[in-house]
Design an enzyme around this catalytic site. Structure first.
Site, PDB file in Angstrom:
ATOM      1  N   HIS A  64      -9.007 -13.213 -49.069  1.00 15.39           N
ATOM      2  CA  HIS A  64      -9.123 -14.647 -48.790  1.00 15.39           C
ATOM      3  C   HIS A  64      -9.022 -14.959 -47.300  1.00 15.39           C
ATOM      4  O   HIS A  64      -9.380 -16.053 -46.874  1.00 15.39           O
ATOM      5  CB  HIS A  64      -8.098 -15.449 -49.601  1.00 15.39           C
ATOM      6  N   SER A  67      -0.681 -13.974 -44.467  1.00 18.63           N
ATOM      7  CA  SER A  67      -1.525 -13.284 -45.443  1.00 18.63           C
ATOM      8  C   SER A  67      -2.126 -12.027 -44.833  1.00 18.63           C
ATOM      9  O   SER A  67      -2.717 -12.068 -43.756  1.00 18.63           O
ATOM     10  CB  SER A  67      -2.649 -14.205 -45.911  1.00 18.63           C
ATOM     11  N   ASP A 122      -7.647  -9.206 -54.256  1.00 20.10           N
ATOM     12  CA  ASP A 122      -7.462  -9.858 -52.953  1.00 20.10           C
ATOM     13  C   ASP A 122      -7.201  -8.833 -51.851  1.00 20.10           C
ATOM     14  O   ASP A 122      -6.464  -9.091 -50.904  1.00 20.10           O
ATOM     15  CB  ASP A 122      -6.319 -10.880 -53.016  1.00 20.10           C
TER      16      ASP A 122
END
Length: 491
Positions: free
Chosen positions: A131, A239, A163
Site C-alpha cells: 500500500h 508502514s 501487503d
C-alpha cells in the site's frame, strides 16, 4: 511487628546487585539469591559493591540494538504523475464520450506518498508494504538510507493479499547494511520489541513496546493474513518499517494501526518475518509464491459450532467441505473435523490454518491435530500446489457491458480454495481492473456470476456469449457470500 532495618538494607543492596548483574550479563546462583531474598540462613552474606563500568550497567538502553538495526531501515518516497480534470464530471468516460473535453481539460500533477522499508540483502533488496507503492500511474520510487544517501529503486515483486512488496535498489555493485530475519514463531507475548520507521515524514524514529498478541487474524482483509500486535507507537509513515527484537533481528514488517483518530493508540500490527522471508526468497529467485492447495473449505469455530460439536473451547477451524480427489480427501480429512493444531502450533481460526500452510510451503508435509466426533486424531497432509487453470478457464472481459475490466474464471477446486467459495455453478470474478466499468459498479473478487438476463451461466464460454450482444438493460445475478443480488444497468 518489628522490622530488621539492617536486613532490609542488605536485601535492597542484593536486589540492586542482582539487577546490575543481569544488565552486565552476570548471573547469581538462584538458590543463594532466593535464600538471601527470603531471609533464610543464619549468616547474612556480604554484598560486594562495585563502581558501574559502562552506561548499560547504570541505565538500561536500547542504543546498542538501534545502532545495529537502524542503518538497514530506509525511507521510501513514491512520486507519480496523475491526470486531473477541472470538471468534476470529466473523469467519467461516458460523460467524456458525449461531451469530449469541452467541460474540462486534463492536466498533470505530481502525487507523492511516503513510507518505510527494510534492507534484507547486501545487494539492495528492500521489503516494504504494497500500500506504500500501489497507486495509479507509473511510479518513481526513491529510497533514502539513514546515512542520507539516496537511490532509485524498482519493484521486483508485489502482492496485494499479504501487503508485501519487494524492491531492488539500483546502485550497481554497492553493498548495504542489512537486517537478519528472526524466526517470528519464537516470539512470545510480553517480549520487548522496537519499531523503526519514518512516521509522518519527520525522519527515522525509534519507539519501544512489547508484543501484545500473536496470530491476530481479525484485522486482515484477506485469507492467510496474520499479524503480530504490539504497543510500540506506530503512525502513518511507519508502514513498511522494521519491528525488531532485543537481538536486533527482524521479526516483522510494520503495516497498520488500529485508530479512530489516525494517530497511534498503542495497537499496531506487523506482518510476521516468516511470511516476509518467504516472499523475499520468491522474489529473489524469480518465482511466484504458491499457496498450498488444501482441497477443503474451512470455517472458523463459533460459539454455536463449539456447543454443537461438544468442544471445550471456541477455537479452531471446522472442515465444512472436502473436495473430491483433493489433498484433504487423500489425507483423510472429513467434513466436521475441527483443526486445532498445525505442526504443533495452535490455530485460533481458519485464517491461522492457511497462514501455517503457506509458511510451511509447497512440497512439505504438515501434521494436523483434529477433533473428530469428540476424539483427537492426527492427519498427515502433503502440501501441493493447486492445478493451474487451463487457457479456456480464464477470461479478461472487455466490452460495452457491466463486466468490462473483470477477470473471470471457471470455478475450479484451486480457485474455490483461493477465494473461499463453494464449488458450484457459475463463473467467479478473480480480479477487477481499477477504474473499469466493473470496478465502478462494485464487482469484487469472489463474486460469482450466476445469470445474465434469465440465462444461467455455467462457464466462461457461456458468459462471453451472453455478453456479446447489445442490451438496453443489463440484468446480472451475482452471488456474494450466501446472498444473491440482482444488478440492473442501462446498456
Amino acid at each position: 511487628m518489628r522490622f530488621n532495618l539492617k536486613k532490609i538494607a542488605v536485601l535492597g543492596g542484593a536486589t540492586l546487585a542482582g539487577m546490575l548483574a543481569v544488565a552486565t550479563g552476570e548471573r547469581h546462583a538462584s538458590a543463594q539469591f532466593l535464600d538471601q531474598l527470603l531471609g533464610g540462613g543464619s549468616a547474612e552474606p556480604k554484598v560486594e559493591r562495585q563502581v558501574p563500568t559502562s552506561r548499560e550497567v547504570v541505565q538500561y538502553s536500547f542504543s546498542p540494538i538501534v545502532r545495529r538495526a537502524a542503518p538497514a531501515v530506509v525511507n521510501v518516497y513514491v512520486q507519480r504523475r496523475v491526470q486531473t480534470f477541472s470538471s468534476p464530471f470529466a473523469n467519467d468516460p461516458f460523460f467524456r464520450q458525449f461531451f469530449g473535453d469541452a467541460f474540462g481539460q486534463p492536466s498533470e500533477r505530481i502525487q507523492s506518498s511516503l513510507g518505510s522499508g527494510v534492507i534484507v540483502s547486501p545487494d539492495g533488496i528492500v521489503v516494504t508494504n504494497t500500500h506504500v507503492i500501489r497507486g495509479r500511474g507509473e511510479a518513481e520510487i526513491r529510497v533514502a538510507l539513514a546515512d542520507k544517501r539516496e537511490f532509485d529503486a524498482r519493484v521486483i515483486s508485489q502482492d496485494d493479499k499479504t501487503d508485501i512488496t519487494v524492491l531492488k535498489i539500483d546502485a550497481g555493485a554497492q553493498t548495504f547494511p542489512t537486517l537478519d530475519f528472526e524466526d517470528s514463531d519464537s516470539l512470545e507475548v510480553g517480549d520487548m520489541v522496537l519499531a523503526i520507521g519514518n512516521p509522518f515524514g519527520v525522519g527515522q524514529t525509534v519507539t519501544s513496546g512489547i508484543v501484545s498478541a500473536l496470530a491476530r487474524t481479525e484485522v486482515g482483509r484477506h485469507e492467510g493474513q496474520i499479524f503480530i500486535q504490539t504497543d510500540a507507537a506506530i503512525n502513518p509513515g511507519n508502514s513498511g518499517g522494521a519491528l525488531v527484537d532485543m537481538s536486533g533481528k527482524l521479526v516483522g514488517i510494520n503495516t497498520m494501526i488500529f485508530s479512530q483518530s489516525g494517530g497511534s493508540q498503542g495497537i499496531g500490527f506487523a506482518i510476521p518475518s516468516n511470511l516476509v522471508k518467504l516472499y523475499v526468497e520468491g522474489a529473489v529467485e524469480g518465482r511466484p509464491i504458491e499457496r498450498p492447495w488444501l482441497g477443503a473449505r474451512l470455517e472458523t469455530v463459533t460459539r454455536d459450532m463449539a456447543d454443537a460439536l461438544g468442544l471445550s473451547r471456541v477455537a479452531g477451524a471446522v472442515v465444512a467441505r472436502v473436495s473430491d480427489r483433493g489433498p484433504a480427501a487423500e489425507a483423510g480429512l472429513e467434513a466436521g473435523d475441527v483443526i486445532v493444531h498445525v505442526d504443533g502450533f495452535e490455530v485460533a481460526d481458519a485464517r491461522a490454518v492457511q497462514y501455517r500452510l503457506t509458511t510451511r510451503g509447497v512440497g512439505s508435509t504438515v501434521r494436523l491435530d483434529v477433533i473428530r466426533k469428540g476424539q483427537p486424531q492426527t492427519v498427515e497432509l502433503p502440501l501441493i500446489a493447486a492445478p493451474e487453470p487451463g487457457r479456456d478457464d480464464v477470461r479478461n472481459l472487455v466490452g460495452r457491458h457491466p463486466l468490462d475490466g473483470a477477470r473471470v474464471s471457471n470455478i475450479l477446486p484451486g480457485v474455490a480454495d483461493e477465494l473461499g467459495i463453494d464449488e458450484a455453478a457459475g463463473v467467479v470474478v478473480v480480479s477487477v481492473r481499477r477504474g473499469s466499468t466493473a470496478a465502478r459498479l462494485g464487482f469484487q473478487p469472489g463474486d460469482v456470476i450466476v445469470e445474465i438476463g434469465e440465462a444461467p451461466v455455467a462457464n466462461v464460454g457461456d458468459l462471453e456469449a451472453l455478453l456479446a450482444g447489445r442490451q438496453r438493460l443489463w440484468s446480472v445475478a451475482v452471488r456474494r457470500a450466501d446472498k444473491v443480488f440482482n444488478l440492473q444497468v442501462p446498456g
